[in-house]
Design a protein around this motif. Structure first.
Motif, mmCIF file in Angstrom:
data_model
loop_
_atom_site.group_PDB
_atom_site.id
_atom_site.type_symbol
_atom_site.label_atom_id
_atom_site.label_comp_id
_atom_site.label_asym_id
_atom_site.label_seq_id
_atom_site.Cartn_x
_atom_site.Cartn_y
_atom_site.Cartn_z
ATOM 1 N N LYS A 1 0.422 -1.535 -0.004
ATOM 2 C CA LYS A 1 0.303 0.127 -0.042
ATOM 3 C C LYS A 1 0.573 1.118 0.061
ATOM 4 C CE LYS A 1 -4.126 2.288 2.673
ATOM 5 N NZ LYS A 1 -4.358 2.136 3.426
ATOM 6 N N PRO A 2 0.778 2.517 -1.280
ATOM 7 C CA PRO A 2 1.255 3.181 -0.498
ATOM 8 C C PRO A 2 1.479 3.955 0.405
ATOM 9 C CG PRO A 2 -0.295 3.362 -2.711
ATOM 10 C CD PRO A 2 -0.022 1.944 -1.601
ATOM 11 N N SER A 3 2.312 5.318 0.082
ATOM 12 C CA SER A 3 1.754 6.213 1.480
ATOM 13 C C SER A 3 0.741 7.572 1.106
ATOM 14 C CB SER A 3 3.148 7.033 1.476
ATOM 15 O OG SER A 3 3.212 8.458 2.010
ATOM 16 N N PRO A 4 0.393 8.047 1.905
ATOM 17 C CA PRO A 4 -1.114 8.784 2.154
ATOM 18 C C PRO A 4 -0.464 9.999 1.514
ATOM 19 C CG PRO A 4 -0.289 8.478 4.261
ATOM 20 C CD PRO A 4 0.231 7.528 3.746
ATOM 21 N N ARG A 5 0.925 10.361 1.409
ATOM 22 C CA ARG A 5 1.938 12.361 0.707
ATOM 23 C C ARG A 5 1.538 11.333 -0.472
ATOM 24 N NH1 ARG A 5 3.606 10.629 6.067
ATOM 25 N NH2 ARG A 5 5.496 9.985 5.481
ATOM 26 N N TRP A 6 0.869 12.481 -1.369
ATOM 27 C CA TRP A 6 1.007 12.182 -2.903
ATOM 28 C C TRP A 6 1.889 13.306 -3.505
ATOM 29 C CZ3 TRP A 6 -4.898 10.040 -3.949
ATOM 30 C CH2 TRP A 6 -4.529 8.558 -3.419
ATOM 31 N N HIS A 7 2.279 13.182 -4.410
ATOM 32 C CA HIS A 7 2.622 14.305 -5.147
ATOM 33 C C HIS A 7 2.150 14.355 -7.271
ATOM 34 C CE1 HIS A 7 5.792 15.877 -2.579
ATOM 35 N NE2 HIS A 7 5.531 14.881 -1.969
ATOM 36 N N ARG B 1 9.770 24.332 -4.853
ATOM 37 C CA ARG B 1 10.404 23.543 -5.171
ATOM 38 C C ARG B 1 10.021 22.559 -4.572
ATOM 39 N NH1 ARG B 1 13.741 27.513 -4.739
ATOM 40 N NH2 ARG B 1 15.767 27.690 -6.459
ATOM 41 N N THR B 2 8.823 22.166 -3.729
ATOM 42 C CA THR B 2 8.105 21.162 -2.826
ATOM 43 C C THR B 2 7.644 20.176 -3.058
ATOM 44 O OG1 THR B 2 5.530 22.479 -3.009
ATOM 45 C CG2 THR B 2 7.115 22.872 -1.119
ATOM 46 N N ASN B 3 7.435 20.545 -4.547
ATOM 47 C CA ASN B 3 7.037 19.186 -5.785
ATOM 48 C C ASN B 3 7.900 18.401 -6.675
ATOM 49 O OD1 ASN B 3 5.376 17.875 -6.528
ATOM 50 N ND2 ASN B 3 4.250 18.049 -8.308
ATOM 51 N N ASN B 4 9.366 18.947 -6.434
ATOM 52 C CA ASN B 4 11.219 17.946 -6.556
ATOM 53 C C ASN B 4 10.365 16.844 -7.314
ATOM 54 O OD1 ASN B 4 12.237 20.406 -7.077
ATOM 55 N ND2 ASN B 4 13.679 20.325 -5.448
ATOM 56 N N ARG B 5 9.696 15.946 -6.464
ATOM 57 C CA ARG B 5 9.441 14.421 -6.448
ATOM 58 C C ARG B 5 8.795 14.049 -7.285
ATOM 59 N NH1 ARG B 5 12.185 10.450 -4.623
ATOM 60 N NH2 ARG B 5 11.822 10.692 -2.481
ATOM 61 N N ALA B 6 7.783 14.670 -8.126
ATOM 62 C CA ALA B 6 6.320 13.956 -8.811
ATOM 63 C C ALA B 6 7.148 14.935 -10.230
ATOM 64 C CB ALA B 6 5.251 15.435 -8.643
ATOM 65 N N GLU B 7 8.352 16.151 -9.723
ATOM 66 C CA GLU B 7 8.862 16.391 -11.745
ATOM 67 C C GLU B 7 10.234 15.687 -11.686
ATOM 68 O OE1 GLU B 7 10.260 20.057 -10.013
ATOM 69 O OE2 GLU B 7 8.571 20.928 -10.222
ATOM 70 N N VAL B 8 11.071 14.736 -10.752
ATOM 71 C CA VAL B 8 12.038 14.048 -10.778
ATOM 72 C C VAL B 8 11.250 12.621 -11.582
ATOM 73 C CG1 VAL B 8 14.138 13.292 -10.042
ATOM 74 C CG2 VAL B 8 13.878 15.075 -9.320
ATOM 75 N N SER B 9 10.386 12.082 -11.541
ATOM 76 C CA SER B 9 9.837 10.807 -11.677
ATOM 77 C C SER B 9 9.612 10.937 -12.884
ATOM 78 C CB SER B 9 8.880 10.657 -10.605
ATOM 79 O OG SER B 9 8.021 11.991 -10.912
ATOM 80 N N TYR C 1 -0.383 16.032 -22.744
ATOM 81 C CA TYR C 1 0.421 15.953 -21.386
ATOM 82 C C TYR C 1 -0.540 14.915 -20.563
ATOM 83 C CZ TYR C 1 -0.662 21.243 -22.464
ATOM 84 O OH TYR C 1 -0.534 23.006 -22.496
ATOM 85 N N LEU C 2 1.326 14.653 -19.881
ATOM 86 C CA LEU C 2 1.213 13.237 -18.959
ATOM 87 C C LEU C 2 1.420 14.116 -17.845
ATOM 88 C CD1 LEU C 2 1.675 10.244 -18.887
ATOM 89 C CD2 LEU C 2 4.174 11.008 -19.165
ATOM 90 N N TRP C 3 -0.266 13.693 -16.946
ATOM 91 C CA TRP C 3 -0.015 14.173 -15.973
ATOM 92 C C TRP C 3 0.704 12.598 -15.104
ATOM 93 C CZ3 TRP C 3 -3.042 17.855 -14.089
ATOM 94 C CH2 TRP C 3 -3.526 18.900 -14.813
ATOM 95 N N ARG C 4 0.836 13.005 -13.555
ATOM 96 C CA ARG C 4 1.642 11.660 -12.982
ATOM 97 C C ARG C 4 1.324 11.969 -11.413
ATOM 98 N NH1 ARG C 4 6.047 8.516 -13.633
ATOM 99 N NH2 ARG C 4 6.441 9.492 -15.466
ATOM 100 N N ALA C 5 1.455 10.902 -11.206
ATOM 101 C CA ALA C 5 1.270 10.843 -9.668
ATOM 102 C C ALA C 5 1.896 9.904 -8.833
ATOM 103 C CB ALA C 5 -0.289 10.656 -8.785
ATOM 104 N N VAL C 6 3.154 10.746 -7.426
ATOM 105 C CA VAL C 6 3.467 9.411 -6.785
ATOM 106 C C VAL C 6 3.364 10.282 -5.377
ATOM 107 C CG1 VAL C 6 5.304 9.391 -8.759
ATOM 108 C CG2 VAL C 6 5.307 11.032 -7.574
ATOM 109 N N ASP C 7 3.316 8.517 -4.839
ATOM 110 C CA ASP C 7 3.763 9.217 -3.383
ATOM 111 C C ASP C 7 5.215 9.364 -2.827
ATOM 112 O OD1 ASP C 7 5.968 7.275 -2.933
ATOM 113 O OD2 ASP C 7 4.528 5.720 -2.059
#
Length: 231
Positions: free
Chosen positions: A70-76, A159-167, A90-96
């Motif tokens: 189960k993934p984390s409840p904190r999503w980017h 810069r708070t959304n670097n996790r999603a941008e790097v993915s 557009y490629l929409w992406r969601a990561v934890d």
């Protein structure tokens, strides 16, 4: 778990599994995989490798997803521009917050309706609402959250959304190698499968010791063998 049927194939399952693994795990073309197999004495055409990937990738992706925790409840959440058949999409992406890819969606627009569609798929797929959502400053996210009644803490920043941008980087490399995606449907099929394989082999090697890395790598390999096991 759904075992795969390799019946009526000329090559044994081990070779088919290895060819598919090479193509999905690394940024390789079908001809690159053909060359690597030829180096090992296996004569197979790039067209045969392509047919193997198309034939088995839906079942492999489904099996890999069933093996994930189960993934984390904190999503980017983030979106990037891709070119499909000469048109911008557009490629929409969601990561934890641990880098697990939760959903990837190819859409024509970058508006509230597109953000709502992404969130609906996420909520239906994972069965729970996030406690925190981090996005860029696109206002469509806030509008979508209000429409769907998502009450999670919404964080925005430079810069708070670097996790999603790097993915996005692995898909961007793939896009260049494949010389762009040919259609929206084929792009969606590929990015969905790529996300499942990426999650399996994303070991965060820069954050763990060498001993732990060996353990994670062995576990990822074991999951791959289970997902591609013959019936």
């Amino acid at each position: 778990m759904a075992p795969l049927s390799y019946a009526r194939h000329q090559f044994p399952p081990a070779i088919i599994q290895h060819a598919i693994w090479l193509y999905l795990r690394f940024t390789l073309s079908y001809r690159d995989v053909e060359e690597l197999l030829a180096e090992r004495g296996v004569e197979v055409s790039d067209e045969t490798v392509r047919r193997w990937v198309l034939r088995f990738k839906p079942a492999i992706a489904g099996n890999l997803r069933r093996l994930r925790l189960k993934p984390s409840p904190r999503w980017h959440l983030d979106e990037m521009v891709i070119r499909v058949s000469g048109k911008l999409m557009y490629l929409w992406r969601a990561v934890d917050d641990e880098g697990e890819v939760l959903e990837v969606l190819v859409q024509r627009r970058r508006d509230r309706a597109a953000a709502c569609k992404l969130m609906r798929k996420l909520l239906k797929k994972h069965g729970f609402a996030p406690t925190q959502v981090t996005t860029d400053k696109l206002r469509s996210y806030g509008a979508a959250f209000r429409q769907l009644g998502v009450t999670a803490h919404h964080e925005q920043g430079r810069r708070t959304n670097n996790r999603a941008e790097v993915s996005h980087q692995p898909v961007r490399r793939r896009e260049r190698k494949m010389q762009r995606f040919k259609s929206p449907a084929s792009a969606q099929r590929f990015v969905s499968l790529h996300a499942a394989v990426y999650n399996c082999f994303n070991l965060q090697r820069h954050l763990v010791s060498r001993r732990t890395l060996r353990t994670f790598r062995a576990r990822a390999r074991a999951d791959w063998l289970v997902a591609t096991a013959a019936a």
